[in-house]
Write a protein that holds these residues in place. Sequence first.
Motif, PDB file in Angstrom:
ATOM      1  N   ALA A 151       0.842  -1.212   0.000  1.00  0.00           N
ATOM      2  CA  ALA A 151       0.000   0.000   0.000  1.00  0.00           C
ATOM      3  C   ALA A 151       0.875   1.261   0.000  1.00  0.00           C
ATOM      4  CB  ALA A 151      -0.925  -0.018   1.213  1.00  0.00           C
ATOM      5  N   LYS A 152       1.951   1.217   0.761  1.00  0.00           N
ATOM      6  CA  LYS A 152       2.875   2.357   0.835  1.00  0.00           C
ATOM      7  C   LYS A 152       3.512   2.607  -0.545  1.00  0.00           C
ATOM      8  CE  LYS A 152       6.079   3.865   4.415  1.00  0.00           C
ATOM      9  NZ  LYS A 152       6.932   3.456   5.516  1.00  0.00           N
ATOM     10  N   ILE A 153       3.927   1.505  -1.183  1.00  0.00           N
ATOM     11  CA  ILE A 153       4.552   1.600  -2.506  1.00  0.00           C
ATOM     12  C   ILE A 153       3.546   2.144  -3.521  1.00  0.00           C
ATOM     13  CG2 ILE A 153       5.439   0.187  -4.423  1.00  0.00           C
ATOM     14  CD1 ILE A 153       6.831  -1.563  -2.239  1.00  0.00           C
ATOM     15  N   ARG A 154       2.304   1.656  -3.446  1.00  0.00           N
ATOM     16  CA  ARG A 154       1.278   2.133  -4.387  1.00  0.00           C
ATOM     17  C   ARG A 154       1.030   3.634  -4.214  1.00  0.00           C
ATOM     18  NH1 ARG A 154      -5.082   0.211  -5.072  1.00  0.00           N
ATOM     19  NH2 ARG A 154      -5.635   1.935  -6.452  1.00  0.00           N
ATOM     20  N   MET A 155       0.909   4.073  -2.958  1.00  0.00           N
ATOM     21  CA  MET A 155       0.670   5.505  -2.683  1.00  0.00           C
ATOM     22  C   MET A 155       1.769   6.359  -3.289  1.00  0.00           C
ATOM     23  SD  MET A 155      -1.946   6.423  -0.709  1.00  0.00           S
ATOM     24  CE  MET A 155      -1.419   7.818   0.274  1.00  0.00           C
ATOM     25  N   ALA A 156       3.025   5.946  -3.058  1.00  0.00           N
ATOM     26  CA  ALA A 156       4.166   6.738  -3.532  1.00  0.00           C
ATOM     27  C   ALA A 156       4.259   6.698  -5.058  1.00  0.00           C
ATOM     28  CB  ALA A 156       5.456   6.210  -2.900  1.00  0.00           C
TER      29      ALA A 156
END
Length: 217
Positions: A76-81
């Motif tokens: 999720a963190k990677i997708r947001m960034a």
Amino acid sequence: MFIKHTLLPITEQLQRERVADFYHHMNERRSVRQFDARPVPKSIIEMIIKSAATAPSGAHKQPWHFCAVSNAALKAKIRMAAEAEEIENYNGRMNDEWLQDLKAFGTDENKPFLTIAPWLIIVFKQTYGLENDQRSQHYYVNESVGIACGLLLAAIHHAGLAALTHTPSPMNFLAQILNRPANEKPFLLIPVGYPASNCMVPDLQRKSIDQMATFFE
Ligand code: IYR
């Protein structure tokens, strides 16, 4: 130190069969943007990475590192960034010709595959060696890591799985999120999993042999 290279010769008949089989198999590989959430065992991903790492590399420095992420919070963190960068890309950073070229692929700044695909493999290139604070030289890093990624994609396809060669740009956020050392730069972000049951891919043609190869006999 040298050891004897043992590759058993095969008949020309078997060779013809094998090259044709391999081509037809590889020709079925497609980049996929719609994944199923069905999990893939870690042991499968490990073998795929080991296959990638059989690639040749400059002075056998093996200048790569593979991060395999199935952790939902990290994905999720990677997708947001990634989406934050892509919003910029699709709204000014990519020029008109680029946006036009991408129309056939239906891409936009939304990257749901980054949280749906069961695994994200992030390939890092090591621009130099770094062990115990000691720097060492690496050679032909892009060539070496590019070949490893080709083998990675072939291994993924061979395992009956699908992938996307995704290049969110810039990609430095991956090094930060995954806490990589200073000698590593992100090279490719590759979601891996089963294609969604309703997965669609563009109707692409590959270049013919005459278009892509010149023989000097
Ligand atoms: N990185 C963007 C844009 C993009 C660029 C190319 I060249 C592609 O083949 C596909 C996408 C994105 O991921 O949407």
